[in-house]
Design an enzyme around this catalytic site. Structure first.
Site, mmCIF file in Angstrom:
data_model
loop_
_atom_site.group_PDB
_atom_site.id
_atom_site.type_symbol
_atom_site.label_atom_id
_atom_site.label_comp_id
_atom_site.label_asym_id
_atom_site.label_seq_id
_atom_site.Cartn_x
_atom_site.Cartn_y
_atom_site.Cartn_z
ATOM 1 N N ALA A 14 0.837 -1.207 0.000
ATOM 2 C CA ALA A 14 0.000 0.000 0.000
ATOM 3 C C ALA A 14 0.865 1.248 0.000
ATOM 4 C CB ALA A 14 -0.952 -0.011 1.195
ATOM 5 N N GLU A 35 1.431 23.824 -6.159
ATOM 6 C CA GLU A 35 0.934 23.802 -4.787
ATOM 7 C C GLU A 35 1.930 23.115 -3.857
ATOM 8 O OE1 GLU A 35 -3.686 23.756 -6.290
ATOM 9 O OE2 GLU A 35 -2.762 21.901 -5.611
ATOM 10 N N TRP A 48 9.086 27.962 11.296
ATOM 11 C CA TRP A 48 9.961 29.051 11.722
ATOM 12 C C TRP A 48 9.263 30.026 12.673
ATOM 13 C CZ3 TRP A 48 9.517 34.315 10.269
ATOM 14 C CH2 TRP A 48 10.590 35.112 10.638
ATOM 15 N N GLU A 70 -6.139 18.381 -4.054
ATOM 16 C CA GLU A 70 -5.589 18.437 -5.416
ATOM 17 C C GLU A 70 -5.340 17.029 -5.960
ATOM 18 O OE1 GLU A 70 -4.869 19.583 -8.917
ATOM 19 O OE2 GLU A 70 -5.110 21.215 -7.474
ATOM 20 N N GLU A 77 -10.070 13.809 -12.571
ATOM 21 C CA GLU A 77 -9.787 14.223 -13.946
ATOM 22 C C GLU A 77 -9.199 13.079 -14.759
ATOM 23 O OE1 GLU A 77 -7.397 17.749 -13.795
ATOM 24 O OE2 GLU A 77 -9.109 19.017 -13.267
ATOM 25 N N TRP A 113 -4.562 31.054 7.487
ATOM 26 C CA TRP A 113 -3.284 31.749 7.637
ATOM 27 C C TRP A 113 -3.483 33.211 8.023
ATOM 28 C CZ3 TRP A 113 2.025 30.609 6.993
ATOM 29 C CH2 TRP A 113 2.292 29.242 6.891
#
Length: 122
Positions: A14, A35, A48, A70, A77, A113
């Site tokens: 797997a 990305e 950081w 994604e 697709e 963010w």
């Protein structure tokens, strides 16, 4: 197609399939590569920053979620393209919905963010 492997062998196989999928996404999908670069930069920044662990997890998690969505979009697709190249309303809808899922994940990451950094910097 059922597999007869179990236990550690199944886990190793797997993991190999998962690595193959990541490699395919990187090689075949420009959006995944873009990305991915953005995610590496964002994760480095999140590590950081002097923030608490929960904030760091939320920052990193929101970016990783974009990558996960994604990959799922790319899988949709690829499957639609495998079925046929002729235009079909349902094929277009499936691709558009996958793209919309990526967009929503990106919006969520940006909001996460901005909100967390705003709290941290004020």
């Amino acid at each position: 197609m059922a597999s007869s492997t179990t236990g550690l062998t199944r886990i190793i196989k797997a993991a190999g399939y998962s690595w193959k999928g990541l490699k395919a996404a990187w090689i075949n999908e420009a959006a995944f590569r873009q990305e991915g670069v953005a995610a590496v930069i964002a994760i480095a920044i999140a590590c950081w920053l002097d923030v608490d662990p929960i904030t760091r997890i939320l920052l990193i998690g929101s970016v990783v979620l974009v990558m996960i969505i994604e990959i799922l979009n790319s899988a949709i697709e690829a499957l639609v393209d495998r079925v046929g190249t002729d235009y079909h309303e349902l094929s277009g809808r499936a691709k558009d919905m996958g793209s919309a899922a990526v967009l929503i994940a990106i919006i969520l990451a940006v909001i996460t963010w901005v909100t967390l950094l705003w709290q941290h910097l004020r």
